[in-house]
Design a protein around this motif. Sequence first.
Motif, PDB file in Angstrom:
ATOM      1  N   PRO A  99      43.441  30.511  48.263  1.00  0.00           N
ATOM      2  CA  PRO A  99      44.210  30.588  47.027  1.00  0.00           C
ATOM      3  C   PRO A  99      43.308  31.044  45.874  1.00  0.00           C
ATOM      4  O   PRO A  99      42.089  30.905  45.926  1.00  0.00           O
ATOM      5  CB  PRO A  99      44.698  29.150  46.816  1.00  0.00           C
ATOM      6  N   ILE A 100      43.924  31.564  44.817  1.00  0.00           N
ATOM      7  CA  ILE A 100      43.183  32.169  43.706  1.00  0.00           C
ATOM      8  C   ILE A 100      43.457  31.397  42.423  1.00  0.00           C
ATOM      9  O   ILE A 100      44.608  31.133  42.073  1.00  0.00           O
ATOM     10  CB  ILE A 100      43.589  33.638  43.533  1.00  0.00           C
ATOM     11  N   LEU A 101      42.388  31.019  41.735  1.00  0.00           N
ATOM     12  CA  LEU A 101      42.496  30.310  40.460  1.00  0.00           C
ATOM     13  C   LEU A 101      41.969  31.218  39.361  1.00  0.00           C
ATOM     14  O   LEU A 101      40.799  31.632  39.372  1.00  0.00           O
ATOM     15  CB  LEU A 101      41.705  29.006  40.508  1.00  0.00           C
ATOM     16  N   LEU A 102      42.839  31.548  38.411  1.00  0.00           N
ATOM     17  CA  LEU A 102      42.486  32.408  37.283  1.00  0.00           C
ATOM     18  C   LEU A 102      42.222  31.538  36.064  1.00  0.00           C
ATOM     19  O   LEU A 102      43.047  30.676  35.726  1.00  0.00           O
ATOM     20  CB  LEU A 102      43.624  33.382  36.968  1.00  0.00           C
ATOM     21  N   ILE A 123      34.498  30.058  45.756  1.00  0.00           N
ATOM     22  CA  ILE A 123      34.035  31.439  45.922  1.00  0.00           C
ATOM     23  C   ILE A 123      34.321  32.150  44.609  1.00  0.00           C
ATOM     24  O   ILE A 123      35.438  32.088  44.080  1.00  0.00           O
ATOM     25  CB  ILE A 123      34.760  32.148  47.083  1.00  0.00           C
ATOM     26  N   ARG A 124      33.310  32.818  44.068  1.00  0.00           N
ATOM     27  CA  ARG A 124      33.518  33.557  42.827  1.00  0.00           C
ATOM     28  C   ARG A 124      34.051  34.945  43.156  1.00  0.00           C
ATOM     29  O   ARG A 124      33.400  35.740  43.829  1.00  0.00           O
ATOM     30  CB  ARG A 124      32.201  33.649  42.045  1.00  0.00           C
ATOM     31  N   GLY A 125      35.281  35.213  42.754  1.00  0.00           N
ATOM     32  CA  GLY A 125      35.893  36.512  43.007  1.00  0.00           C
ATOM     33  C   GLY A 125      35.712  37.447  41.820  1.00  0.00           C
ATOM     34  O   GLY A 125      35.500  36.999  40.690  1.00  0.00           O
ATOM     35  N   THR A 126      35.834  38.719  42.076  1.00  0.00           N
ATOM     36  CA  THR A 126      35.744  39.721  41.016  1.00  0.00           C
ATOM     37  C   THR A 126      36.889  40.713  41.160  1.00  0.00           C
ATOM     38  O   THR A 126      37.453  40.879  42.249  1.00  0.00           O
ATOM     39  CB  THR A 126      34.413  40.499  41.074  1.00  0.00           C
ATOM     40  N   VAL A 127      37.225  41.359  40.087  1.00  0.00           N
ATOM     41  CA  VAL A 127      38.271  42.374  40.098  1.00  0.00           C
ATOM     42  C   VAL A 127      37.597  43.737  40.075  1.00  0.00           C
ATOM     43  O   VAL A 127      36.734  44.002  39.242  1.00  0.00           O
ATOM     44  CB  VAL A 127      39.205  42.220  38.875  1.00  0.00           C
ATOM     45  N   THR A 128      37.985  44.588  41.000  1.00  0.00           N
ATOM     46  CA  THR A 128      37.360  45.911  41.074  1.00  0.00           C
ATOM     47  C   THR A 128      37.812  46.782  39.901  1.00  0.00           C
ATOM     48  O   THR A 128      38.901  46.596  39.350  1.00  0.00           O
ATOM     49  CB  THR A 128      37.734  46.622  42.385  1.00  0.00           C
ATOM     50  N   ALA A 129      36.974  47.694  39.577  1.00  0.00           N
ATOM     51  CA  ALA A 129      37.327  48.615  38.496  1.00  0.00           C
ATOM     52  C   ALA A 129      38.424  49.580  38.922  1.00  0.00           C
ATOM     53  O   ALA A 129      39.134  50.139  38.090  1.00  0.00           O
ATOM     54  CB  ALA A 129      36.078  49.395  38.063  1.00  0.00           C
ATOM     55  N   SER A 148      38.558  27.272  51.139  1.00  0.00           N
ATOM     56  CA  SER A 148      37.934  27.694  49.887  1.00  0.00           C
ATOM     57  C   SER A 148      38.964  28.034  48.829  1.00  0.00           C
ATOM     58  O   SER A 148      40.139  28.280  49.117  1.00  0.00           O
ATOM     59  CB  SER A 148      37.031  28.918  50.124  1.00  0.00           C
ATOM     60  N   LEU A 149      38.471  28.055  47.598  1.00  0.00           N
ATOM     61  CA  LEU A 149      39.267  28.409  46.433  1.00  0.00           C
ATOM     62  C   LEU A 149      38.528  29.545  45.724  1.00  0.00           C
ATOM     63  O   LEU A 149      37.347  29.430  45.405  1.00  0.00           O
ATOM     64  CB  LEU A 149      39.399  27.195  45.510  1.00  0.00           C
ATOM     65  N   VAL A 150      39.225  30.653  45.499  1.00  0.00           N
ATOM     66  CA  VAL A 150      38.607  31.804  44.843  1.00  0.00           C
ATOM     67  C   VAL A 150      38.801  31.663  43.334  1.00  0.00           C
ATOM     68  O   VAL A 150      39.927  31.537  42.847  1.00  0.00           O
ATOM     69  CB  VAL A 150      39.214  33.117  45.348  1.00  0.00           C
ATOM     70  N   LEU A 151      37.686  31.699  42.583  1.00  0.00           N
ATOM     71  CA  LEU A 151      37.732  31.609  41.125  1.00  0.00           C
ATOM     72  C   LEU A 151      37.580  33.000  40.537  1.00  0.00           C
ATOM     73  O   LEU A 151      36.659  33.743  40.892  1.00  0.00           O
ATOM     74  CB  LEU A 151      36.604  30.709  40.611  1.00  0.00           C
ATOM     75  N   VAL A 152      38.469  33.325  39.636  1.00  0.00           N
ATOM     76  CA  VAL A 152      38.417  34.630  38.977  1.00  0.00           C
ATOM     77  C   VAL A 152      38.471  34.406  37.461  1.00  0.00           C
ATOM     78  O   VAL A 152      39.439  33.826  36.946  1.00  0.00           O
ATOM     79  CB  VAL A 152      39.584  35.536  39.408  1.00  0.00           C
ATOM     80  N   ALA A 153      37.412  34.815  36.772  1.00  0.00           N
ATOM     81  CA  ALA A 153      37.397  34.749  35.312  1.00  0.00           C
ATOM     82  C   ALA A 153      38.205  35.913  34.759  1.00  0.00           C
ATOM     83  O   ALA A 153      37.971  37.074  35.116  1.00  0.00           O
ATOM     84  CB  ALA A 153      35.958  34.799  34.801  1.00  0.00           C
TER      85      ALA A 153
END
Length: 581
Positions: A99-102, A123-129, A148-153
Amino acid sequence: MSSDENTGVAVELLEAVHRDLAATALTLALPGSDDARLDIRSALAQLDDYILPRYRSLDAPLLAVVGGSTGAGKSTLVNGFVGHAVTRAGAIRPTTRQPILLHHPGDGRWFEDQRVLPSLARIRGTVTADPVPASQAGPTPDAAAITSLVLVAETAVPQGIALLDAPDVDSISADNRKLAGQLLAAADLWVFVTTANRYADAVPWRLLLDAASRDIMVAVVLDRVPPAAEAEVSADLQSMLNREGLGAARLFVVPEAPLDGMGMLPPAAVEPLRTWLQELAADAASRADIARRTLNGTVKALGGRVEAVAVAAGAQERAADVLAGDARDAYRDAVARILAATRDGALLRGEVLARWQDFVGTGEFFRAMEQNIGRFRDRLGAFFRGEPAPAVRVETAIETGLQAVILDEAANAAEDADARWRSDPAGRQLLGGDDLSGTSDGFADKAAAEIRAWQGSLMELIRTEGQGKRTQARWLSFGINGLGAALMIVVFSMTAGLTGLEVGVAGGTAIAGQRLLEAVFGEDAVRRLAQKAREDLHARCQSLLQDEQERFLSRLEFPGGVAPEVLSGHADALRRLAASA
């Protein structure tokens, strides 16, 4: 008491509840036990995932969980909220099944550790350009083991609130459904997404009713609504929410609209929801009120769960007492039957009678006793001293006969206890495939050894009683084994009081044994000796059969466990905590 002190007391209570719930073992197969075990697991998870973290960090950002049915458009809604694709269907790297946490970049510290949802790694996720179009995103990986939980700033998420995109609540994957429930239970508020043609489905409504029981703030998003049906469908859904105690829920309608090439909704479609969440995030007092409201409702609901566990624990305790009582009754009755057989002359038959008659002789023995006990004593004393074997044979015959009685009754007790347990579902579960309907291995040898020990203690009684100068010569003249055999015969013929005898047994031979003992020790001493011998035999039989019943009772010795009244006390304390807030 200060606010910090109140919080500390609350945390101490919640930690005690967690500890005692974790120690509660509902082992027996009873009606309702499965539900109670589920209550325990759910309560522990919610304490870990939400209640304790929120109490320890009352000023942490709100966690808004976006949940709903399969195909309701949750991820599309989240993408629309932030204005570009951030879910897996967009372009999260690495691509994961988690799951993704914004969250806003300034709120990262609240979620990067294990403060909430501690069972899920980060898990630290990133957004592609260069986002991947929805048509190229590919299938979602199998969610067999979500850890796991994906964290996206994301700067588009307002500071003070975070969005968590949860799996489908009605997923075909049991792990997905379980995780969805866990995430919703950890939320400060729900954004629940449904569609115009699925808003009445049973699964979502079960979860919404759970939200109502927790007094959690809920926003319901009615997605993909045809413009012509908007008024009718939204009115019907609002009516359902009112009937189920969710009338305060905010209802947002997302009109049916085509998605662009990146799978995005038109910005205007989610603007009302975006505005509402931004306003909540900007108002610290409103955020605190939402957090307190959800927390108190969750604590109140937890109290109900703990009370249900207390009831189940009480039922377990009572069921265990019944099973223990069945085993104890079976073996207590066996002890009573053994003692009855040693009291009513039943053992003074067969081999025991034959050996006793060999020992005391024929009619001459009785005539001698009747005519002159002194002269008889002299003649019999010489007989004893010259031929000790007959007395030993009496002892051996008694040992054999008494052992047979004990073995038979122990087997009856085992069969009875086994049958009683197998008639009870909880007992059947504890027995499993084991057959306890017979005596344990080595029991016959233990019984024989105990009988010999009893006979030895009986001889010691006679030695102790004969230590006086006046009686010493008498008991020495008759011989310790002879007097011991006579005392055993007296013990096995007691039917009333301390010295009542069944005169008809074995043609009066028991009377002869008693008169012999009285001639040596006196009538009062014989009573005392017989009583002590019987009490010793009773205690040894009890000990033997208590060891046997442990084969059953040991299965009721469950690890740990908390008394039901302790859990009930926790439930009351939780309700008071919720009410006080």
